[in-house]
Design an enzyme around this catalytic site. Structure first.
Site, PDB file in Angstrom:
ATOM      1  N   GLY A  20     -28.982  10.532   4.304  1.00 22.69           N
ATOM      2  CA  GLY A  20     -28.821  11.736   3.507  1.00 22.69           C
ATOM      3  C   GLY A  20     -30.139  12.178   2.911  1.00 22.69           C
ATOM      4  O   GLY A  20     -31.159  11.499   3.043  1.00 22.69           O
ATOM      5  N   ASP A  47     -27.836  13.351  -2.119  1.00 24.95           N
ATOM      6  CA  ASP A  47     -27.742  12.469  -3.278  1.00 24.95           C
ATOM      7  C   ASP A  47     -28.540  13.068  -4.426  1.00 24.95           C
ATOM      8  O   ASP A  47     -29.730  13.351  -4.296  1.00 24.95           O
ATOM      9  CB  ASP A  47     -28.308  11.088  -2.947  1.00 24.95           C
ATOM     10  CG  ASP A  47     -28.488  10.239  -4.196  1.00 24.95           C
ATOM     11  OD1 ASP A  47     -27.480   9.716  -4.700  1.00 24.95           O
ATOM     12  OD2 ASP A  47     -29.631  10.122  -4.682  1.00 24.95           O
ATOM     13  N   TYR A  52     -31.485  13.843 -12.936  1.00 18.28           N
ATOM     14  CA  TYR A  52     -32.517  14.533 -12.160  1.00 18.28           C
ATOM     15  C   TYR A  52     -32.631  15.996 -12.603  1.00 18.28           C
ATOM     16  O   TYR A  52     -33.588  16.676 -12.250  1.00 18.28           O
ATOM     17  CB  TYR A  52     -32.204  14.511 -10.665  1.00 18.28           C
ATOM     18  CG  TYR A  52     -32.172  13.162 -10.017  1.00 18.28           C
ATOM     19  CD1 TYR A  52     -32.589  12.005 -10.682  1.00 18.28           C
ATOM     20  CD2 TYR A  52     -31.709  13.022  -8.707  1.00 18.28           C
ATOM     21  CE1 TYR A  52     -32.542  10.766 -10.065  1.00 18.28           C
ATOM     22  CE2 TYR A  52     -31.659  11.790  -8.080  1.00 18.28           C
ATOM     23  CZ  TYR A  52     -32.071  10.666  -8.760  1.00 18.28           C
ATOM     24  OH  TYR A  52     -32.020   9.439  -8.137  1.00 18.28           O
ATOM     25  N   LYS A  77     -24.769  10.868 -10.037  1.00 14.21           N
ATOM     26  CA  LYS A  77     -24.773   9.677 -10.883  1.00 14.21           C
ATOM     27  C   LYS A  77     -24.581  10.050 -12.358  1.00 14.21           C
ATOM     28  O   LYS A  77     -25.073  11.087 -12.810  1.00 14.21           O
ATOM     29  CB  LYS A  77     -26.102   8.924 -10.743  1.00 14.21           C
ATOM     30  CG  LYS A  77     -26.523   8.648  -9.309  1.00 14.21           C
ATOM     31  CD  LYS A  77     -27.911   8.024  -9.248  1.00 14.21           C
ATOM     32  CE  LYS A  77     -28.450   8.009  -7.838  1.00 14.21           C
ATOM     33  NZ  LYS A  77     -28.806   9.355  -7.335  1.00 14.21           N
ATOM     34  N   HIS A 110     -25.618   5.134 -12.994  1.00 11.60           N
ATOM     35  CA  HIS A 110     -27.033   5.161 -12.639  1.00 11.60           C
ATOM     36  C   HIS A 110     -27.758   3.850 -12.953  1.00 11.60           C
ATOM     37  O   HIS A 110     -28.717   3.483 -12.275  1.00 11.60           O
ATOM     38  CB  HIS A 110     -27.718   6.314 -13.370  1.00 11.60           C
ATOM     39  CG  HIS A 110     -28.921   6.846 -12.673  1.00 11.60           C
ATOM     40  ND1 HIS A 110     -29.259   8.181 -12.677  1.00 11.60           N
ATOM     41  CD2 HIS A 110     -29.883   6.249 -11.942  1.00 11.60           C
ATOM     42  CE1 HIS A 110     -30.374   8.364 -11.981  1.00 11.60           C
ATOM     43  NE2 HIS A 110     -30.769   7.196 -11.535  1.00 11.60           N
TER      44      HIS A 110
END
Length: 298
Positions: A20, A47, A52, A77, A110
């Site tokens: 991915g 992902d 992020y 996550k 995470h």
């Protein structure tokens, strides 16, 4: 899910593409274009993570790609600030809204956060409830060491489908890989081509896997690049990989790894490059006090 590339069947029967696109450190302004490019190139898995801060752009890239939602495997996550049963359920709502979807294919924790593992356990129970309600198709963890996995398994009901961990030729984490295999947990490699070993700002004395003579020799033997060779190393050993790039040529290069395999001796040679030196942060060091980050509402 339609894909021409191999899939890995998770322990609950859900199929996840073997490769991915990762978007760690992808600037929000570049993420939507990278996701669209990847999906148009043939990727069917992306992902991301709440921490992020680019989930919204991942969703934008998906919508602009023209690929049906059901044809793309989305993974994100939960960050440590949203640990706890109710907080994690709300974190799902935040992520789903930013991604622009009703269901998330794989939702994982995470970090293990051993300093407050009680919160981690409550958070995982929140994931279990989301799975039972059909809001997520699979659940898992990230950066969990064997001792974290054992405690989680002892105190919860659902075996994680995935453990996303740092794995590359210079840091193989054999004990974590073996713990995952023992329990039927897929090991998912972040920084699979060792980017963490040469990212600027991640410490001195950086040594690039891309320049390693053993990897380069094997790559030349197969007419492939060092990056492609490392990705094939993971795939041949049963790991799922999420190479990160915003460069269209690199995105295409990273997907072009399904027309060759490495020999047992080549796999062993790459295994032998393990330095035992972690490139990313030690999971034991991740605490809310040191690494907390509020995740905005959608």
């Amino acid at each position: 899910m339609t894909t021409t590339h191999p899939v890995i069947t998770l322990n609950n029967g859900v199929a996840m593409p073997a490769l991915g696109l990762g978007v760690f450190q992808s600037p929000p302004e570049a993420t939507a274009a990278a996701v669209r490019t990847a999906l148009e190139t043939g990727y069917r898995h992306v992902d991301t993570a709440a921490a992020y801060f680019n989930e919204r752009e991942v969703g934008e890239g998906l919508r602009h790609s023209g690929i049906d939602r059901d044809g793309v495997f989305l993974e994100t996550k939960i960050w440590i600030n949203d640990y706890g049963y109710d907080a994690t359920r709300h974190a799902f709502e935040k992520s789903a809204a930013k991604l622009g979807v009703e269901t998330i294919d794989l939702l994982i924790l995470h970090q293990p956060m051993p300093s407050r593992f009680d919160l981690t356990l409550d958070s995982y129970r929140g994931l279990e409830s989301l799975l039972a309600e059909g809001k997520v198709r699979a659940i898992g963890v990230s950066n969990f060491m064997p001792e974290h996995l054992e405690r989680l398994l002892a105190e919860t009901d659902v075996v994680p489908a995935v453990n996303q961990i740092e794995v590359h030729p210079y840091f193989r984490q054999r004990d974590v890989l073996e713990a995952g295999a023992k329990h039927g947990i897929v090991s998912q490699a972040w920084s699979p081509i060792g980017g963490i070993t040469f990212y600027p700002g991640w410490g001195e004395d950086r040594r690039s896997t891309l320049d390693d003579p053993t990897i380069r020799e094997i790559a030349e033997r197969h007419g492939k690049t060092p990056a492609q060779t490392m990705l094939r190393w993971h795939l041949d050993q049963g790991r799922q990989v999420i190479p990160k790039s915003t460069n269209p040529a690199r995105i295409a290069e990273n997907l072009d790894v399904f027309d060759f395999s490495l020999t047992e001796s080549e796999l062993a040679a790459i295994d032998g490059l393990d330095t035992g030196r972690r490139g990313g942060p030690d999971p034991e060091s991740i605490t809310i006090a040191a690494h907390g980050a509020e995740i905005p509402e959608a």
